[in-house]
Design a protein around this motif. Structure first.
Motif, PDB file in Angstrom:
ATOM      1  N   ALA A 450     -19.905 -41.466  -6.504  1.00  0.00           N
ATOM      2  CA  ALA A 450     -19.072 -40.910  -7.576  1.00  0.00           C
ATOM      3  C   ALA A 450     -18.313 -39.715  -7.035  1.00  0.00           C
ATOM      4  O   ALA A 450     -18.683 -39.127  -6.015  1.00  0.00           O
ATOM      5  CB  ALA A 450     -19.932 -40.485  -8.768  1.00  0.00           C
ATOM      6  N   ASN A 451     -17.256 -39.354  -7.705  1.00  0.00           N
ATOM      7  CA  ASN A 451     -16.592 -38.087  -7.434  1.00  0.00           C
ATOM      8  C   ASN A 451     -17.407 -36.951  -8.051  1.00  0.00           C
ATOM      9  O   ASN A 451     -18.125 -37.148  -9.028  1.00  0.00           O
ATOM     10  CB  ASN A 451     -15.191 -38.079  -8.043  1.00  0.00           C
ATOM     11  CG  ASN A 451     -14.274 -39.115  -7.424  1.00  0.00           C
ATOM     12  OD1 ASN A 451     -14.190 -39.218  -6.201  1.00  0.00           O
ATOM     13  ND2 ASN A 451     -13.585 -39.878  -8.262  1.00  0.00           N
ATOM     14  N   ILE A 452     -17.267 -35.755  -7.487  1.00  0.00           N
ATOM     15  CA  ILE A 452     -17.895 -34.599  -8.127  1.00  0.00           C
ATOM     16  C   ILE A 452     -17.412 -34.502  -9.563  1.00  0.00           C
ATOM     17  O   ILE A 452     -18.189 -34.266 -10.491  1.00  0.00           O
ATOM     18  CB  ILE A 452     -17.584 -33.300  -7.359  1.00  0.00           C
ATOM     19  CG1 ILE A 452     -18.251 -33.336  -5.978  1.00  0.00           C
ATOM     20  CG2 ILE A 452     -18.047 -32.079  -8.148  1.00  0.00           C
ATOM     21  CD1 ILE A 452     -17.917 -32.139  -5.100  1.00  0.00           C
ATOM     22  N   THR A 453     -16.131 -34.702  -9.768  1.00  0.00           N
ATOM     23  CA  THR A 453     -15.538 -34.821 -11.097  1.00  0.00           C
ATOM     24  C   THR A 453     -14.341 -35.748 -10.997  1.00  0.00           C
ATOM     25  O   THR A 453     -13.689 -35.825  -9.952  1.00  0.00           O
ATOM     26  CB  THR A 453     -15.109 -33.449 -11.660  1.00  0.00           C
ATOM     27  OG1 THR A 453     -14.492 -33.645 -12.942  1.00  0.00           O
ATOM     28  CG2 THR A 453     -14.129 -32.749 -10.740  1.00  0.00           C
ATOM     29  N   ASP A 454     -14.070 -36.445 -12.087  1.00  0.00           N
ATOM     30  CA  ASP A 454     -12.865 -37.269 -12.154  1.00  0.00           C
ATOM     31  C   ASP A 454     -11.717 -36.522 -12.818  1.00  0.00           C
ATOM     32  O   ASP A 454     -10.627 -37.082 -12.991  1.00  0.00           O
ATOM     33  CB  ASP A 454     -13.147 -38.556 -12.942  1.00  0.00           C
ATOM     34  CG  ASP A 454     -14.115 -39.474 -12.219  1.00  0.00           C
ATOM     35  OD1 ASP A 454     -14.169 -39.429 -10.977  1.00  0.00           O
ATOM     36  OD2 ASP A 454     -14.834 -40.236 -12.899  1.00  0.00           O
ATOM     37  N   GLY A 497     -24.350 -32.399  -8.378  1.00  0.00           N
ATOM     38  CA  GLY A 497     -24.283 -31.044  -8.906  1.00  0.00           C
ATOM     39  C   GLY A 497     -22.880 -30.486  -8.943  1.00  0.00           C
ATOM     40  O   GLY A 497     -21.885 -31.216  -9.053  1.00  0.00           O
ATOM     41  N   GLU A 498     -22.791 -29.170  -8.824  1.00  0.00           N
ATOM     42  CA  GLU A 498     -21.525 -28.453  -8.894  1.00  0.00           C
ATOM     43  C   GLU A 498     -20.852 -28.385  -7.526  1.00  0.00           C
ATOM     44  O   GLU A 498     -21.531 -28.271  -6.505  1.00  0.00           O
ATOM     45  CB  GLU A 498     -21.748 -27.005  -9.346  1.00  0.00           C
ATOM     46  CG  GLU A 498     -22.113 -26.806 -10.792  1.00  0.00           C
ATOM     47  CD  GLU A 498     -22.047 -25.325 -11.158  1.00  0.00           C
ATOM     48  OE1 GLU A 498     -21.452 -25.002 -12.186  1.00  0.00           O
ATOM     49  OE2 GLU A 498     -22.598 -24.486 -10.415  1.00  0.00           O
ATOM     50  N   PRO A 515     -20.885 -33.145 -14.590  1.00  0.00           N
ATOM     51  CA  PRO A 515     -19.669 -33.891 -14.922  1.00  0.00           C
ATOM     52  C   PRO A 515     -19.990 -35.339 -15.289  1.00  0.00           C
ATOM     53  O   PRO A 515     -20.967 -35.926 -14.803  1.00  0.00           O
ATOM     54  CB  PRO A 515     -18.849 -33.806 -13.633  1.00  0.00           C
ATOM     55  CG  PRO A 515     -19.322 -32.554 -12.968  1.00  0.00           C
ATOM     56  CD  PRO A 515     -20.783 -32.477 -13.281  1.00  0.00           C
ATOM     57  N   ALA A 516     -19.138 -35.925 -16.123  1.00  0.00           N
ATOM     58  CA  ALA A 516     -19.377 -37.285 -16.623  1.00  0.00           C
ATOM     59  C   ALA A 516     -19.507 -38.298 -15.489  1.00  0.00           C
ATOM     60  O   ALA A 516     -20.284 -39.252 -15.574  1.00  0.00           O
ATOM     61  CB  ALA A 516     -18.243 -37.685 -17.565  1.00  0.00           C
TER      62      ALA A 516
END
Length: 753
Positions: A450-454, A497-498, A515-516
Motif C-alpha cells: 500500500a501507499n503510506i497515503t493515497d 505507520g506515519e 491512513p485508509a
C-alpha cells in the motif's frame, strides 16, 4: 583598566551584573564597543543551507559580519566553512569577536538516534546522556558549538506534531531526561572542544497549545504551570544549561519573547539562570501579528523583558538604536544582553581560540563511526514498546518464511524521523535490509502492499523537506502483490505507520488514525489467517483501537533512526527482548484529548468499572480509560510484583522513605522491567492529581530470578505549589503505588506528620 574595574564594582553593588559575569576580558571588550557593535552581538542569522523553520533567510550575511552586526550563525557546518565564517569575523571586523555557531541537533547529528519521544520510552538516563555526548562530539567535529536542544516541552495532546521532539507528558520523567541531555551535551567542561552549549526550549508551555495546533495560544493557571509544566525547564536550568530559547505562544496574554514575568522574574530571579536567552525563529517579529505593536515596539518589549538574542528577525539590529535615542530602551539594557552573549563565547573558549571547532581531522575520526552506529542501534531497540503479543507470535524464528509487507518495510526516507536536518536518510538501514542482516537464513519476501497515503494533498505537505511519500497509482495492484507474497509465507510482518513528516513542527493533525490505504492493507492481510506482527512507526501516539483488536502482535518502534532496520530485526527475532514503556498516554479517539495519567479526580468521577452513569464525568459513546496508559509496555517474558513495603509509615517533613518491592521474572526469557512508583496525596489544600510518578528504576532479571527493587521518596517528592505558589508539603495521608505502569495496583500508605 582601573575604569573597567570601577565599572564592574559599581554594577555588582547595584545588582546589575551577576557574580559569574565578572570576566575581565568581557568587561574590557564592552568598554571598547560602540552601541552599534553591542547591538550586533544580539543578532543571530542564517545564510541558508539548512532546514529553515520560517520563511525568512538572512541577506548580506558576510557584509554584516564584517560590520560587527552578527553575534552568531546557524545553518553553517563543516570545519572549513566554520573557519571561513570565523575568519570573516576575526580578520575583518573591528573588534574581532568570534561567532557562535548553532544548529538544531534534536536526536543525533549525522548518527541519527530515534526521535526523542522514542528514546524517552527507554526510561534509561545513562543511555540518553550518552546519546547527547555522541551528538555533541559529532557536531563539534563539524564546527558547531551551540545546540538548540533539549526540547523539553510537556505535551498531552498528540495532535501537536512536536510531541515527537520531547519526552511526553510527565514532568518527573521529563525533568530527569532534560538533566541527562544537558549533562551529555555540555559535559563537565565547556572548554572541551568535544562539548557544546545546550539551549533548553521552548520557554514556556509550548506543548499546551490550544487544539494541538502549532504556534497557537496557551492559557493556563499559574498553579498548573508550576506543578505540571515548568519543572522540566527548571531541571535543565538546575543542570547548568548555558542558554534558553523562548516559545512562540503567549503566556497570560503576553508572547513569551516579550514576557518579562517569564524571562526576568521567573527564569532569572526565581530560578537563578545566568545564561543568555535567544528568541525562536523570528518570534520577536511575530509579536506584531499577536497584536503588540510594530517591529520597533516589539523589539523594545523583548529587550526590556530580558531577551538577549534575536533569531533571524533582525528587529534588534534595525530598531534598537532608534529606541535608545527615543528613550524606549537604555544602552545599559543592551549592554547587559551583550554581556551575556559574550560570556557564552568566553565559556566556550572562543576568545582563546576562535578556530577550536575547525579541526579538519575530526570529522573522519568522530562522525558516523562504527561505535556511534552501534549506540544508535542500541538506543533504537531499547526505545521500542511491545503493545501486544498475540499468541506469542514474537519473537520469530530466524529460519521462518516471512512476508515482509508495508509501505515502510523497504523505505529509507522515513527511518530518521522528523527534525533530523543533519542526518542523511540514504545512510539509514531499512527494515528489509535489517532482516537479512540479522536472520540471513530466514526466507524473506517483500511487497509494498500500500501507499503510506493515497491522498496527494497530504503527501505533498509531507514532502516539504524531500520525498517522504511516494504514491503508486495502482493501489489494487499493490494489494494483490502483498497477498501473493503472504500466501507463500509462514508469518506476515507488516511495517506501517506515519511518514516522518506527518509529525514534527507545523505538522499538527486532527485525525490520528492510520491512513485508509494502510487500514485496508491490514484488513486484507488479516483475512489470510496467517500469524501477523505489526511494526508500527509514528512520531506520536495514534488512535489504533481497531488495529489493537486485530489477531496480531504490535511493536511500536517510533522513527528509529539510522540503524532502524537492524534494531527492528534485533527485536523481532529475539536478539533483544523489548523493554520500552510509553511516556505519553494513547487515546481511543481524538475526542478524549487531552488525556494523561496525572489528571485530577472530579467531584463526580466516573465509576471505576466504566459502567455509564448519568450525572457523572463520562462520555455517552466511549468510556474514560485510554487505549494505552502511561508507562505501559510488554515484554517477551512476564514479571510478577510482590511484598511491597515501606521502611516507615510515619515521617516528618525532613525524612525520606524507602519503598521496596520484590520483582520476579516468571516467564521464559531474560528481560528488563521498569519498576514505576506513583504517589497520591489523599487530602490537600488544592485538588490533587489521581497519582504522580515519583520514581522509577530499570532492572534486568534472568528468567526465574527475583530481585528486591528499592526506591526512595524524599521530602521534595511530597511537595507541590499551593494556591499561593508556595512549594510546600502538607501533613496528611499518602498512598504509594508500585508496578509496571501508571495503573499499578500494589499499594502502601504512610502519614506525613
Amino acid at each position: 583598566m582601573n575604569r573597567i574595574v570601577l565599572y564592574t564594582v559599581l554594577l555588582l553593588l547595584t545588582g546589575k551584573i551577576a557574580a559569574q559575569d565578572r570576566i575581565p576580558k568581557v568587561e574590557a571588550l564592552l568598554e571598547k564597543m560602540t552601541l552599534e557593535e553591542k547591538i550586533g552581538q544580539l543578532n543571530l542569522l542564517t545564510p541558508g543551507g539548512g532546514i529553515a523553520t520560517g520563511s525568512v533567510v538572512s541577506e548580506n550575511v558576510e557584509k554584516k559580519i564584517k560590520a560587527g552586526q552578527v553575534g552568531g550563525l546557524f545553518g553553517v557546518a563543516g570545519p572549513e566553512k566554520v573557519r571561513q565564517a570565523q575568519e570573516i569575523a576575526i580578520k575583518n571586523s573591528r573588534l574581532k569577536i568570534p561567532l557562535l555557531i548553532g544548529s538544531d541537533i534534536i536526536h543525533g547529528y549525522k548518527t541519527t538516534f530515534p526521535i526523542p519521544l522514542g528514546t524517552s520510552s527507554s526510561w534509561d538516563m545513562d543511555l540518553i546522556q550518552k546519546m547527547a555526548e555522541v551528538a555533541a562530539k559529532e557536531a563539534t567535529a563539524d564546527g558547531i558549538n551551540w545546540n538548540f536542544s533539549p526540547m523539553v516541552d510537556i505535551a498531552r495532546d498528540p495532535r501537536w506534531g512536536r510531541i515527537s521532539e520531547g519526552a511526553g507528558e510527565d514532568p518527573y520523567l521529563g525533568s530527569a531526561i532534560a538533566s541527562a541531555m544537558v549533562r551529555g551535551y555540555q559535559g563537565s567542561d565547556l572548554m572541551d572542544a568535544r562539548t557544546m552549549m545546550a539551549c533548553v526550549k521552548h520557554l514556556a508551555l509550548y506543548g499546551a497549545v490550544e487544539a494541538g495546533r502549532d504556534y497557537n495560544s496557551v492559557d493556563m493557571s499559574k498553579v498548573k504551570m508550576y506543578n505540571q509544566y515548568l519543572p522540566v525547564y527548571k531541571a535543565a536550568i538546575d543542570a547548568g544549561v548555558g542558554s534558553a530559547m523562548t516559545s512562540f505562544n503567549d503566556i497570560d496574554g503576553v508572547p513569551a519573547s516579550g514576557n518579562k514575568w517569564l524571562i526576568t522574574d521567573l527564569l532569572r530571579k526565581q530560578w537563578g539562570f545566568e545564561g543568555f536567552v535567544v528568541s525562536d525563529y523570528t518570534s520577536i517579529n511575530e509579536m506584531t501579528a499577536h497584536g503588540l505593536g510594530n517591529l520597533q515596539d516589539v523589539s523594545a518589549l523583548a529587550l526590556k523583558a530580558g531577551l538577549d538574542m534575536d533569531m533571524v528577525g533582525e528587529g534588534f539590529l534595525t530598531t534598537l538604536k532608534k529606541s535608545v535615542e527615543e528613550g524606549k530602551v537604555t544602552e545599559e539594557e543592551i549592554t547587559t544582553a551583550c554581556r551575556r552573549v559574550l560570556t557564552a563565547k568566553h565559556q566556550l573558549g572562543l576568545f582563546n581560540d576562535p578556530y577550536r571547532y575547525s579541526d579538519k581531522s575530526r570529522p573522519a575520526k568522530d562522525i558516523l563511526t562504527a561505535e556511534n552506529r552501534k549506540l544508535a542501534r542500541e538506543a533504537a531497540k531499547r526505545s521500542f514498546v511491545l503493545l501486544k503479543n498475540y499468541n506469542n507470535t514474537l519473537p520469530l524464528q530466524k529460519t521462518s518464511t516471512i512476508a515482509l509487507i508495508g509501505p515502510l518495510a523497504n523505505n529509507k526516507n522515513n527511518m530518521l524521523g522528523t527534525w533530523a536536518p543533519t542526518g542523511d536518510p540514504q545512510l539509514s538501514v531499512p527494515v528489509l535490509e535489517g532482516f537479512k542482516n540479522v536472520a540471513p537464513k530466514a526466507h524473506v519476501t517483500y511487497a509494498k502492499g500500500a501507499n503510506i497515503t493515497d491522498n496527494p494533498d497530504l503527501a505533498e505537505r509531507a514532502n516539504v523537506f524531500g520525498t517522504r511519500v511516494e504514491i503508486d497509482t495502482d493501489p489494487e495492484a499493490l494489494l494483490n502483490q502483498a497477498l501473493n507474497v503472504a500466501s507463500k509465507a509462514d508469518v506476515i510482518v507488516a511495517v506501517i505507520g506515519e511518514a516522518s513528516e506527518f509529525s514534527g513542527e507545523a505538522a499538527s493533525r486532527t485525525n490520528l488514525s492510520l491512513p485508509a490505504s494502510q487500514k485496508k492493507l491490514l484488513k486484507v492481510l488479516e483475512k489470510t489467517g496467517k500469524p501477523m506482527a505489526i511494526v508500527l512507526m509514528s512520531g506520536r501516539p495514534l488512535t489504533i483501537e481497531e488495529e489493537l483488536d486485530l489477531p496480531a502482535s504490535i511493536v511500536q518502534v517510533w522513527h528509529p533512526g539510522i540503524e532502524a532496520g537492524n534494531a527492528i530485526a534485533d527485536v523481532i527475532f529475539g536478539d533483544y527482548n523489548p523493554s520500552g514503556k510509553l511516556t505519553a498516554t494513547w487515546p481511543r479517539n481524538v475526542g478524549q484529548i487531552p488525556i494523561y495519567h496525572s489528571s485530577k479526580i472530579t467531584g463526580r468521577p466516573a465509576p471505576k468499572d466504566n459502567n455509564h452513569q448519568k450525572f457523572k464525568s463520562n462520555y455517552l459513546d466511549v468510556h474514560n480509560d485510554p487505549l494505552l496508559v502511561f508507562g505501559y509496555g510488554l515484554s517477551y517474558t512476564d514479571f510478577a510484583y510482590s511484598n511491597l513495603r515501606l521502611n516507615k509509615t510515619e515521617v516528618s517533613d525532613r525524612e525520606s522513605i524507602t519503598v521496596s518491592v520484590d520483582v520476579t521474572n516468571t516467564g521464559d526469557f531474560d528481560g528488563e522491567e521498569t519498576v514505576q512508583l506513583y504517589l497520591k496525596d489523599v487530602v490537600r489544600s488544592i485538588t490533587p492529581p489521581k497519582r504522580q510518578l515519583k520514581g522509577f528504576k530499570k532492572v534486568f532479571l534472568n528468567k526465574g530470578e527475583t530481585k528486591t527493587v528499592s526506591l526512595t521518596l524524599t521530602p521534595e517528592h511530597l511537595k507541590f505549589y499551593n494556591s499561593e505558589l508556595k512549594f510546600i508539603a502538607e501533613p496528611g495521608d499518602f498512598e504509594v503505588f508500585v508496578g509496571t505502569d501508571s495503573n499499578a495496583e500494589h499499594k502502601a500508605e504512610f502519614t506525613l506528620n
